[in-house]
Design a protein around this motif. Structure first.
Motif, PDB file in Angstrom:
ATOM      1  N   GLU A 237      69.390  39.358  45.901  1.00  0.00           N
ATOM      2  CA  GLU A 237      70.662  38.590  46.419  1.00  0.00           C
ATOM      3  C   GLU A 237      70.797  38.239  47.560  1.00  0.00           C
ATOM      4  OE1 GLU A 237      73.150  39.982  43.848  1.00  0.00           O
ATOM      5  OE2 GLU A 237      71.990  39.910  42.453  1.00  0.00           O
ATOM      6  N   LEU A 238      70.534  39.225  48.076  1.00  0.00           N
ATOM      7  CA  LEU A 238      70.829  39.222  49.419  1.00  0.00           C
ATOM      8  C   LEU A 238      69.498  38.239  50.283  1.00  0.00           C
ATOM      9  CD1 LEU A 238      73.184  42.608  50.021  1.00  0.00           C
ATOM     10  CD2 LEU A 238      73.662  40.247  50.183  1.00  0.00           C
ATOM     11  N   GLY A 239      68.354  38.270  50.184  1.00  0.00           N
ATOM     12  CA  GLY A 239      67.919  37.600  50.676  1.00  0.00           C
ATOM     13  C   GLY A 239      66.886  38.614  51.449  1.00  0.00           C
ATOM     14  N   TYR A 240      66.699  39.958  50.799  1.00  0.00           N
ATOM     15  CA  TYR A 240      65.232  40.665  51.512  1.00  0.00           C
ATOM     16  C   TYR A 240      64.441  40.365  51.016  1.00  0.00           C
ATOM     17  CZ  TYR A 240      69.239  42.847  54.469  1.00  0.00           C
ATOM     18  OH  TYR A 240      69.967  42.800  55.304  1.00  0.00           O
ATOM     19  N   ALA A 241      62.901  40.765  51.014  1.00  0.00           N
ATOM     20  CA  ALA A 241      61.777  40.929  50.418  1.00  0.00           C
ATOM     21  C   ALA A 241      62.005  41.645  50.106  1.00  0.00           C
ATOM     22  CB  ALA A 241      61.007  41.144  51.160  1.00  0.00           C
ATOM     23  N   ASP A 242      62.027  43.086  50.119  1.00  0.00           N
ATOM     24  CA  ASP A 242      62.231  44.107  48.934  1.00  0.00           C
ATOM     25  C   ASP A 242      63.312  44.940  49.465  1.00  0.00           C
ATOM     26  OD1 ASP A 242      61.486  45.856  51.314  1.00  0.00           O
ATOM     27  OD2 ASP A 242      59.392  45.178  51.256  1.00  0.00           O
ATOM     28  N   GLN A 243      63.772  46.245  48.874  1.00  0.00           N
ATOM     29  CA  GLN A 243      64.274  46.906  48.586  1.00  0.00           C
ATOM     30  C   GLN A 243      64.694  47.663  49.927  1.00  0.00           C
ATOM     31  OE1 GLN A 243      64.615  49.462  45.101  1.00  0.00           O
ATOM     32  NE2 GLN A 243      66.663  50.999  46.345  1.00  0.00           N
ATOM     33  N   ALA A 244      62.910  48.454  50.091  1.00  0.00           N
ATOM     34  CA  ALA A 244      63.011  48.881  50.958  1.00  0.00           C
ATOM     35  C   ALA A 244      63.481  48.766  52.780  1.00  0.00           C
ATOM     36  CB  ALA A 244      61.593  49.232  51.646  1.00  0.00           C
ATOM     37  N   HIS A 245      62.917  47.120  53.092  1.00  0.00           N
ATOM     38  CA  HIS A 245      63.631  46.807  53.893  1.00  0.00           C
ATOM     39  C   HIS A 245      64.829  46.358  54.106  1.00  0.00           C
ATOM     40  CE1 HIS A 245      63.902  42.328  56.761  1.00  0.00           C
ATOM     41  NE2 HIS A 245      64.112  43.325  56.906  1.00  0.00           N
ATOM     42  N   PHE A 246      65.706  46.047  53.003  1.00  0.00           N
ATOM     43  CA  PHE A 246      67.402  46.637  52.654  1.00  0.00           C
ATOM     44  C   PHE A 246      67.835  47.649  53.215  1.00  0.00           C
ATOM     45  CE2 PHE A 246      70.746  47.633  49.227  1.00  0.00           C
ATOM     46  CZ  PHE A 246      71.796  47.116  50.471  1.00  0.00           C
ATOM     47  N   ALA A 247      66.660  49.044  52.713  1.00  0.00           N
ATOM     48  CA  ALA A 247      67.232  50.050  52.853  1.00  0.00           C
ATOM     49  C   ALA A 247      67.572  50.643  54.407  1.00  0.00           C
ATOM     50  CB  ALA A 247      66.639  50.944  52.097  1.00  0.00           C
ATOM     51  N   ARG A 248      66.289  49.819  55.341  1.00  0.00           N
ATOM     52  CA  ARG A 248      66.004  50.920  56.995  1.00  0.00           C
ATOM     53  C   ARG A 248      67.634  49.404  57.373  1.00  0.00           C
ATOM     54  NH1 ARG A 248      60.762  49.655  55.379  1.00  0.00           N
ATOM     55  NH2 ARG A 248      60.068  47.167  56.292  1.00  0.00           N
ATOM     56  N   ASP A 249      67.729  48.748  56.951  1.00  0.00           N
ATOM     57  CA  ASP A 249      68.580  47.491  57.757  1.00  0.00           C
ATOM     58  C   ASP A 249      69.756  48.180  57.174  1.00  0.00           C
ATOM     59  OD1 ASP A 249      66.655  46.063  59.384  1.00  0.00           O
ATOM     60  OD2 ASP A 249      67.532  44.614  57.753  1.00  0.00           O
ATOM     61  N   PHE A 250      70.002  48.630  57.023  1.00  0.00           N
ATOM     62  CA  PHE A 250      71.308  49.649  56.311  1.00  0.00           C
ATOM     63  C   PHE A 250      71.807  50.685  56.771  1.00  0.00           C
ATOM     64  CE2 PHE A 250      75.365  51.466  53.961  1.00  0.00           C
ATOM     65  CZ  PHE A 250      75.952  50.148  53.246  1.00  0.00           C
ATOM     66  N   LYS A 251      70.878  52.080  56.441  1.00  0.00           N
ATOM     67  CA  LYS A 251      70.567  52.577  57.231  1.00  0.00           C
ATOM     68  C   LYS A 251      70.205  52.650  58.586  1.00  0.00           C
ATOM     69  CE  LYS A 251      69.054  57.706  57.018  1.00  0.00           C
ATOM     70  NZ  LYS A 251      67.502  58.260  56.563  1.00  0.00           N
ATOM     71  N   THR A 252      70.382  51.903  59.517  1.00  0.00           N
ATOM     72  CA  THR A 252      70.210  52.153  60.708  1.00  0.00           C
ATOM     73  C   THR A 252      71.269  51.385  61.637  1.00  0.00           C
ATOM     74  OG1 THR A 252      67.317  51.280  61.245  1.00  0.00           O
ATOM     75  CG2 THR A 252      68.919  50.037  63.104  1.00  0.00           C
ATOM     76  N   VAL A 253      72.125  50.741  61.087  1.00  0.00           N
ATOM     77  CA  VAL A 253      73.583  50.102  61.225  1.00  0.00           C
ATOM     78  C   VAL A 253      74.550  51.094  60.356  1.00  0.00           C
ATOM     79  CG1 VAL A 253      75.274  48.665  61.193  1.00  0.00           C
ATOM     80  CG2 VAL A 253      72.523  48.033  61.515  1.00  0.00           C
TER      81      VAL A 253
END
Length: 266
Positions: A237-253
């Motif tokens: 829903e947020l436009g990420y290609a996959d869940q892993a990419h979303f998780a990386r972005d979220f955890k980084t910040v």
């Protein structure tokens, strides 16, 4: 008087943790400042006899001027997580500028302030010191708002003609879920990518790509706070290609994975 909200402000992490610890109020500003200032705000707390409390925030693409303990500081756009430690008793009064609004006060690239917190006097000289002293000596929120507006009007000297348009672009990022890439923004507003990036650095302090990503992380944190459990669906829903990419972005910040954040928030 305080104009308060029952909804946590955008970017506040783990909002339930602060219930009963501090009170935050939002104060609308006069219509003539609508392109420059988003709102004023106050945070008040009384933790005498209690442990200090840390408020964690993912800052928005906006410069903030804050006054506490009769000191004035200017927060450029902070790309990492910001932590405010509350202890004993105190209050903070702030001015949150519109994304391109602060540029009208300084007449220089806002990117020079990115990831920096500087004394207000570094930018505004004795005017900032007077503002801090007057707000520090005043407890009435309405009077504080008037002092803040007077300061902004006095210091606002440069209008490029781009302010309202750039604010509109950031508003579009916040409200239109189809904008998930910089190309979506350039297509919508008819700017070349390089020119758009230059305008964002000059007037807002960050890149359009960063603004899009930060909006997605704000929405992700809010949805997790509300109990959203399907992380794969949320990523899509947020436009990420996959869940892993979303998780990386979220955890980084944020410093925690979406699953760990969701578990800690409830």
């Amino acid at each position: 008087m305080d104009s308060t909200t029952d909804s946590p402000p955008r970017g506040l992490l783990d909002p339930r943790a602060g219930a009963g610890v501090y009170r935050e109020g939002f104060i609308p500003v006069s219509e003539d400042l609508a392109d420059i200032v988003a709102h004023c705000w106050t945070v008040r707390w009384d933790l005498r006899g209690r442990e200090p409390f840390e408020v964690e925030v993912l800052p928005s693409p906006a410069v903030v001027l804050a006054v506490d303990d009769a000191r004035c500081r200017v927060h450029g756009v902070l790309r990492g997580k910001y932590v405010q430690r509350l202890a004993e008793q105190g209050d903070i009064f702030g001015i949150t500028f519109r994304p391109a609004g602060f540029r009208t006060l300084v007449g220089r690239p806002v990117a020079e302030l990115t990831d920096r917190v500087v004394p207000g006097a570094e930018l505004f000289g004795s005017d900032a010191e007077r503002l801090a002293a007057r707000i520090g000596a005043e407890s009435d929120t309405e009077v504080r708002r008037c002092l803040a507006e007077e300061f902004v009007r006095r210091c606002s000297v440069v209008e490029s003609g781009r302010t309202a348009l750039l604010n509109e672009m950031v508003d579009a990022i916040l409200t239109d879920r189809t904008i998930v890439r910089v190309d979506d923004l350039t297509d919508r507003f008819g700017f070349g990518k390089r020119h758009l990036q230059k305008l964002f650095r000059e007037h807002i302090g960050i890149s359009p790509k960063w603004a899009i990503q930060r909006h997605r992380l704000h929405e992700a944190a809010q949805r997790l706070d509300e109990g959203h459990t399907d992380l794969a669906a949320l990523a899509a829903e947020l436009g990420y290609a996959d869940q892993a990419h979303f998780a990386r972005d979220f955890k980084t910040v944020v410093g925690r994975s979406p699953a760990a954040y969701r578990g800690g928030a409830h």
